[in-house]
Design an enzyme around this catalytic site. Structure first.
Site, short mmCIF file in Angstrom:
data_model
loop_
_atom_site.label_atom_id
_atom_site.label_comp_id
_atom_site.label_asym_id
_atom_site.label_seq_id
_atom_site.Cartn_x
_atom_site.Cartn_y
_atom_site.Cartn_z
N ARG A 242 0.89 -1.11 0.12
CA ARG A 242 0.12 -0.01 -0.01
C ARG A 242 0.85 1.27 0.08
NH1 ARG A 242 -2.28 -3.45 3.23
NH2 ARG A 242 -4.20 -4.34 2.30
N LYS B 41 2.05 11.66 -10.92
CA LYS B 41 1.37 10.81 -11.82
C LYS B 41 2.17 9.69 -12.12
CE LYS B 41 -1.86 13.78 -14.00
NZ LYS B 41 -2.21 14.36 -15.51
N GLU C 93 8.89 20.22 -24.19
CA GLU C 93 8.21 20.47 -22.94
C GLU C 93 8.82 21.54 -22.11
OE1 GLU C 93 5.49 18.55 -22.12
OE2 GLU C 93 5.81 16.50 -23.09
N LYS D 105 6.25 23.32 -13.17
CA LYS D 105 5.57 22.32 -13.02
C LYS D 105 5.18 22.18 -11.46
CE LYS D 105 4.21 17.74 -14.05
NZ LYS D 105 4.22 16.30 -14.78
N GLU E 265 -5.49 17.48 -10.48
CA GLU E 265 -6.30 17.66 -11.79
C GLU E 265 -7.47 17.87 -11.73
OE1 GLU E 265 -4.05 16.39 -15.41
OE2 GLU E 265 -5.78 17.05 -16.63
N ARG F 150 -4.43 22.14 -13.49
CA ARG F 150 -3.15 21.27 -13.95
C ARG F 150 -3.37 20.87 -15.46
NH1 ARG F 150 -0.37 16.24 -10.66
NH2 ARG F 150 0.86 15.64 -12.29
N ASN G 187 -1.27 20.43 -20.43
CA ASN G 187 -1.44 19.63 -21.68
C ASN G 187 -1.57 20.45 -22.78
OD1 ASN G 187 -1.89 17.06 -20.15
ND2 ASN G 187 -4.00 17.42 -19.64
N HIS H 297 -1.11 18.90 -26.34
CA HIS H 297 -1.04 17.58 -26.25
C HIS H 297 -2.37 16.85 -26.60
CE1 HIS H 297 2.17 17.93 -23.50
NE2 HIS H 297 2.56 16.71 -23.01
N HIS I 67 -1.28 13.96 -29.00
CA HIS I 67 -1.74 12.59 -28.65
C HIS I 67 -2.29 11.96 -29.82
CE1 HIS I 67 -1.72 13.10 -23.85
NE2 HIS I 67 -0.61 12.79 -24.28
N HIS J 190 6.94 11.34 -28.33
CA HIS J 190 5.86 12.03 -27.73
C HIS J 190 6.17 13.80 -27.69
CE1 HIS J 190 3.30 13.47 -24.34
NE2 HIS J 190 4.23 14.11 -24.07
#
Ligand SMILES: NC(=O)c1ccc[n+]([C@@H]2O[C@H](COP(=O)([O-])OP(=O)(O)OC[C@H]3O[C@@H](n4cnc5c(N)ncnc54)[C@H](O)[C@@H]3O)[C@@H](O)[C@H]2O)c1
Ligand SMILES: [Zn+2]
Length: 376
Positions: free
Chosen positions: A130, A152, A194, A235, A245, A249, A253, A256, A260, A275
C-alpha cells in the site's frame, strides 16, 4: 555543511505538498551523491533500483556504488526499454522483485531512467505494501522536466495510454544533468518541447530567454541547469495548486490534445514520432487554432513555430514521415482523448505567448475544419 550547499552548481526546487513535500535536486554529479542524499532523508536502508536496458550499462553501477557507500542495500530490476514496458506484465515483475528484496514501507523504490521507468516503478511503489517510498533519478530530459515531478504514475492499457495508475508523489527527485550527455539528440529535442511548453503556458519571459539561450541548454552547463530548474519550478507550481487535476493542472496539456492524436495516428511508432515531437507540432497547432478562433495573433503562432523549427523539432503534420490518416480519423482520436459534451471539446488555447487557458466550449466542428485545412 550538508551536501546541497557544498555544491553550488546544484539547484533545489522544493515542492510544498504538506506531508507529501519533497525536493528536486538539479545539477551535475547527483548519481554519485544519490546514496548520501537518500540516506539523509529516508529512514530505510533497503532499495530496489528499476531501470531499462539502455540506461543500466551507463549508470546502474555508479548508482549502486553510491547506495552501497551510504549503507543502503539495493536490488536491481532491468527491463526492456520503450513504451511497451508500461504494462501489467512488467508491473508484476517489478512488484515481485520489490517484495523479494524485502523493501518495507520506509525503504524505497528508485526509478533510474526515462519517463517509462518512472511511471512504471512509481506505480509499483504506490501499490506494493500500500505504498513504499519512491525516489526518482530521471535520466531523460523529458523525465527531468516533466514526468518525474508531480506524482502521476501508471501503465498503459489496450484502451489507451496511462489509463491505469495512482497518484504517488516521490520523496526525492535527483536530476543529474550530466547524464543527458548520452541521450540521443532526438530524445533531447523531444524533451525540450516540454521545456518550451512551460514558457508558452504562462511564462513569456522564459520563452524569450529560451529563444536566445537554447543552444547553451543543448550544450550543457549553467543554462541547462537553469532551464531544467525553471521547468521543474513551473510544473511544481501547477501541481501544488491542483495536485489531482481538477482544474488548472490541465494547462500542462498544452499541445497534447493534437499531439496525442498524432501519436495514436502513428501507432506510437517511435521511428515516426516520439511524444515530445507530437507536443511540438501540437503546440504550433494550438497557437494556430487560437489565431483561427480570433483569440491570438497569427504572429504568435509563427513565432512559436520559428523557435521550435530552429531547435530542429517537427512543427507540421507534414514533417511526420509516412502517410497520416485523414482528418476525420485524427478527430476520432481527439474525441476519444476528451469528453465531448454536446459537440463541445475542452482544449488548452492561448491569447498569446505565455497566455494559455483552459477552454471548455470549443466546437468540434471548428476543430475538424481546422484539421482538414492543416492536413491538406
Ligand atoms: N507521469 C507524468 O506526469 C508524465 C509526464 C510526461 C510523460 N510521461 C510519460 O513518460 C514517458 C516518456 O518518457 P521518456 O521520453 O523519458 O521515454 P523513455 O523512458 O522511453 O526514454 C526515452 C529513451 O531514452 C533512453 N534513455 C533514457 N535516459 C537515457 C540516457 N541518459 N542516456 C541514453 N539513453 C537514455 C531510454 O532507454 C529510452 O530508449 C511516456 O510513457 C509518457 O507517458 C509521464
Ligand atoms: Zn508531454
Amino acid at each position: 555543511m550538508n551536501a546541497i550547499t557544498s555544491a553550488p552548481a546544484v539547484q533545489t526546487v522544493h515542492v510544498p505538498l504538506a506531508e507529501r513535500a519533497y525536493d528536486i535536486l538539479i545539477g551535475p554529479g547527483l548519481i554519485a551523491r544519490a546514496g548520501a542524499e537518500i540516506a539523509s532523508r529516508l529512514k530505510g536502508r533497503k532499495a530496489a533500483v528499476v531501470t531499462d536496458e539502455n540506461v543500466a550499462p551507463l549508470y546502474l553501477e555508479a548508482l549502486a556504488a553510491s547506495l552501497d557507500a551510504a549503507g543502503i542495500v539495493s536490488a536491481e530490476v532491468v527491463l526492456p526499454a520503450g513504451e511497451k514496458t508500461k504494462s501489467f506484465e512488467h508491473l508484476m515483475t517489478v512488484c515481485d522483485r520489490v517484495l523479494e528484496a524485502r523493501v518495507e514501507r520506509n525503504d524505497c523504490v528508485i526509478a533510474l531512467g526515462g519517463g517509462v521507468i518512472g511511471d512504471l516503478s512509481g506505480f509499483a511503489a504506490g501499490i506494493v505494501r500500500r505504498g513504499v517510498r519512491f525516489v526518482q533519478v530521471p535520466t531523460s530530459l523529458l523525465a527531468q522536466v516533466d514526468s518525474s515531478v508531480g506524482g502521476k504514475t501508471g501503465i498503459n492499457s489496450r484502451h489507451g495510454k496511462n489509463l491505469i495508475g495512482v497518484f504517488h508523489q516521490p520523496d526525492l527527485v535527483l536530476a543529474d544533468t550530466d547524464v543527458l550527455n548520452t541521450l540521443s539528440e532526438r530524445e533531447f529535442r523531444a524533451g525540450y518541447a516540454e521545456v518550451a511548453k512551460y514558457g508558452l503556458i504562462d511564462k513569456p519571459d522564459f520563452f524569450t530567454w529560451l529563444e536566445t539561450n537554447w543552444k547553451s541548454v543543448f550544450t550543457g552547463g549553467f543554462a541547462r541547469i537553469e532551464a531544467i530548474a525553471a521547468s521543474c519550478q513551473a510544473k511544481a507550481d501547477v501541481v501544488v495548486a491542483d495536485e489531482r487535476e481538477t482544474g488548472q493542472r490541465a494547462l500542462l496539456n498544452l499541445g497534447h490534445t493534437f499531439g496525442h492524436a498524432l501519436e495514436a495516428a502513428t501507432a506510437y511508432d517511435s521511428r515516426r514520432l516520439v511524444h515530445g515531437e507530437g507536443v511540438s507540432i501540437g503546440m504550433v497547432l494550438a497557437h494556430e487554432f487560437s489565431a483561427r478562433m480570433n483569440l491570438a495573433s497569427p504572429d504568435d503562432a509563427r513565432r512559436v513555430e520559428r523557435h521550435l523549427k530552429e531547435v530542429g523539432l517537427p512543427t507540421r503534420m507534414s514533417d511526420i514521415p509516412g502517410e497520416l490518416p485523414p482528418a476525420e480519423t485524427l478527430m476520432e482520436a481527439i474525441a476519444q482523448d476528451k469528453k465531448v459534451k454536446s459537440g463541445k471539446l475542452t482544449f488548452i488555447l492561448t491569447r498569446g505567448i505565455g497566455q494559455s487557458f483552459v477552454a471548455d466550449d470549443v466546437p468540434a466542428s471548428e476543430v475538424i475544419s481546422f484539421l482538414r485545412e492543416k492536413h491538406a
